[in-house]
Design a protein around this motif. Structure first.
Motif, PDB file in Angstrom:
ATOM      1  N   GLY A 222       0.442  18.600  43.389  1.00 14.32           N
ATOM      2  CA  GLY A 222       1.187  19.471  42.113  1.00 14.32           C
ATOM      3  C   GLY A 222       1.609  18.784  40.791  1.00 14.32           C
ATOM      4  N   LEU A 223       1.693  17.248  41.007  1.00 14.01           N
ATOM      5  CA  LEU A 223       2.162  16.909  39.949  1.00 14.01           C
ATOM      6  C   LEU A 223       1.226  16.372  39.172  1.00 14.01           C
ATOM      7  CD1 LEU A 223       5.299  14.754  41.630  1.00 14.01           C
ATOM      8  CD2 LEU A 223       5.359  17.012  40.384  1.00 14.01           C
ATOM      9  N   TYR A 224       0.288  16.119  40.490  1.00 17.16           N
ATOM     10  CA  TYR A 224      -1.061  15.280  39.586  1.00 17.16           C
ATOM     11  C   TYR A 224      -1.972  16.129  38.960  1.00 17.16           C
ATOM     12  CZ  TYR A 224      -6.311  13.680  39.554  1.00 17.16           C
ATOM     13  OH  TYR A 224      -7.073  13.356  39.344  1.00 17.16           O
ATOM     14  N   PHE A 225      -1.851  17.552  39.419  1.00 16.31           N
ATOM     15  CA  PHE A 225      -2.630  18.934  38.540  1.00 16.31           C
ATOM     16  C   PHE A 225      -1.766  18.698  37.185  1.00 16.31           C
ATOM     17  CE2 PHE A 225      -5.359  20.040  41.974  1.00 16.31           C
ATOM     18  CZ  PHE A 225      -6.391  20.075  41.837  1.00 16.31           C
ATOM     19  N   ILE A 226      -0.689  18.644  37.049  1.00 14.12           N
ATOM     20  CA  ILE A 226      -0.158  19.175  36.092  1.00 14.12           C
ATOM     21  C   ILE A 226       0.457  17.824  34.916  1.00 14.12           C
ATOM     22  CG2 ILE A 226       1.912  21.325  36.601  1.00 14.12           C
ATOM     23  CD1 ILE A 226       4.364  19.482  37.246  1.00 14.12           C
ATOM     24  N   GLY A 227      -0.109  16.999  35.428  1.00  9.31           N
ATOM     25  CA  GLY A 227      -0.003  15.621  33.843  1.00  9.31           C
ATOM     26  C   GLY A 227       0.938  14.581  34.157  1.00  9.31           C
ATOM     27  N   PRO A 265       8.200  13.706  26.297  1.00  3.64           N
ATOM     28  CA  PRO A 265       9.466  13.847  26.219  1.00  3.64           C
ATOM     29  C   PRO A 265       9.824  16.096  26.340  1.00  3.64           C
ATOM     30  CG  PRO A 265       9.444  13.545  23.959  1.00  3.64           C
ATOM     31  CD  PRO A 265       8.364  13.571  24.912  1.00  3.64           C
ATOM     32  N   GLU A 266       8.552  16.409  26.626  1.00  3.10           N
ATOM     33  CA  GLU A 266       7.973  17.248  26.163  1.00  3.10           C
ATOM     34  C   GLU A 266       8.819  18.696  27.385  1.00  3.10           C
ATOM     35  OE1 GLU A 266       4.277  18.726  25.974  1.00  3.10           O
ATOM     36  OE2 GLU A 266       3.424  17.780  24.029  1.00  3.10           O
ATOM     37  N   LEU A 267       9.593  19.773  27.307  1.00  2.00           N
ATOM     38  CA  LEU A 267       9.978  20.477  27.820  1.00  2.00           C
ATOM     39  C   LEU A 267       8.918  21.371  28.854  1.00  2.00           C
ATOM     40  CD1 LEU A 267      12.623  21.817  28.892  1.00  2.00           C
ATOM     41  CD2 LEU A 267      12.486  23.501  27.162  1.00  2.00           C
ATOM     42  N   SER A 268       7.931  21.492  28.492  1.00  2.00           N
ATOM     43  CA  SER A 268       6.907  21.962  29.334  1.00  2.00           C
ATOM     44  C   SER A 268       6.516  21.677  30.844  1.00  2.00           C
ATOM     45  CB  SER A 268       5.597  22.476  28.349  1.00  2.00           C
ATOM     46  OG  SER A 268       4.880  20.960  27.798  1.00  2.00           O
TER      47      SER A 268
END
Length: 365
Positions: A222-227, A265-268
């Motif tokens: 999951g963390l890999y796919f969101i970058g 620092p983006e909220l997304s």
């Protein structure tokens, strides 16, 4: 012939309450000694198949078999810790970037609060400064306690492998000791209890290990796919901390959010990390735990939560981890002792659909 004395219920209840108070007091006073021994007992039960294999298949003596099993376990733990420390050193190199992104993130939050809740930046900073000063004062008071806690933890980590080796080495000696405590007519039941305890503990610990691997893999993906930059490390940390009931996943979530700020620092991205953790927990709680854990340890949720809370009050994080195996052992013992069978049923999770009182009707005038 032995005469059995039957006491009234209120006397038995008083004995039970006094016994619970005494056991709790002993656990609180001797937790620094008992917790490492209990942890070593769980590890020793987990390593028993390896020792039996080395004894029966390879004809190794008991001392050598126990030594090899403990060395394998310690080497595995040290390998995981070495990988985590190596990866954390990479995160430490990005600490300046993390700090910068955290400051930008805080500024965005302050602006959002000012725009929507009409709280000025000065009031927000004043509140943060007050909280920081109070935390600093309390932090100075707890430095000594923290150092002592770290020292105790290092000592426990040193003693647990030694205790594990000794339990594996003298396991038959301990079993013979238990046999000597009871009459021969009770030896079959004692053997049955010990066999079920071994099987339950082994199944529970192996189930926890499988759950840890599954949670780590799902989190990494999951963390890999969101970058997220350190997806593998954060996934492994999440899986390990997930072993601590309720508290571990919250700590893992905070660490993951902070580490994700190495890139932006983006909220997304932060929302993505939160969503990944929530989805993994939903899968864990609704699929992995019922299939892997609940089938191994038949303890209902109410007793589990109470046991975890009591364990945390007595032994902290280690007490929380030990609560479920201890409850499982108690249930096995209670289920096979006639006078304690109701308590074993109370701890179980077999819910009856309906219950009808089987009593005679009393006529009322």
């Amino acid at each position: 012939m032995y005469n059995t004395i039957k006491f009234p219920f209120y006397i038995r209840l008083a004995f039970m309450v006094i016994s619970l108070i005494g056991i709790t007091y002993i656990l609180c006073m001797g937790k620094s000694i008992l917790i490492p021994i209990l942890m070593a007992f769980l590890i020793a039960v987990l390593l028993l198949p390896i020792v039996h294999f080395l004894n029966s298949k390879l004809r190794f003596p008991n001392v050598l078999s126990s030594t090899i099993a403990v060395i394998i376990f310690v080497s595995l733990i040290l390998g995981i810790l070495a990988f985590i420390s190596y990866e954390i050193s990479d995160i430490a190199d990005d600490f300046a970037e993390i700090r910068k992104n955290i400051n930008l993130f805080i500024v965005d939050i302050q602006r959002y609060i000012r725009a929507n809740f009409h709280v000025s930046l000065w009031e927000q900073r004043k509140y943060i400064d007050d909280v920081t000063q109070d935390s600093f004062k309390k932090g100075k008071e707890t430095i000594g306690t923290t150092i002592l806690s770290i020292t105790d933890t290092i000592l426990d980590l040193t003693l647990i492998p030694i205790y594990t080796f000794l339990i594996l080495l003298y396991r038959n000696h301990f079993i013979l000791f238990l046999a000597k405590l009871f009459k021969k007519e009770y030896h079959v039941k004692l053997q049955e209890i010990l066999s079920h305890i071994k099987g339950s503990v082994q199944s529970y610990i192996s189930g926890l290990i499988f759950e840890m691997i599954a949670v780590s893999a799902l989190t990494c993906i999951g963390l890999y796919f969101i970058g997220v930059k350190y997806a593998i490390l954060l996934g492994i940390i999440t899986g390990i901390l997930n072993l601590i009931p309720y508290v571990g996943i919250l700590v893992a979530g905070v660490l993951t959010i902070l580490s994700s700020l190495t890139g932006t620092p983006e909220l997304s991205l932060i929302l993505g990390v939160i969503i990944v953790n929530i989805v993994v927990q939903i899968i864990d709680n609704n699929i992995l735990v019922p299939l892997i854990i609940n089938t191994k340890v038949q303890i209902n949720a109410f007793v589990s939560i109470i046991g975890i809370i009591i364990g945390s009050q007595i032994g902290g994080i280690a007490g929380m981890f030990l609560a479920i195996p201890i409850l499982a052992i108690l249930k096995i013992v209670f289920d096979r002792i006639e006078s304690a069978e109701p308590w074993g049923y109370l701890m179980g999770d077999n819910l009856p659909k309906t219950f009808i009182w089987k009593s005679k009707k009393v006529k009322t005038e």
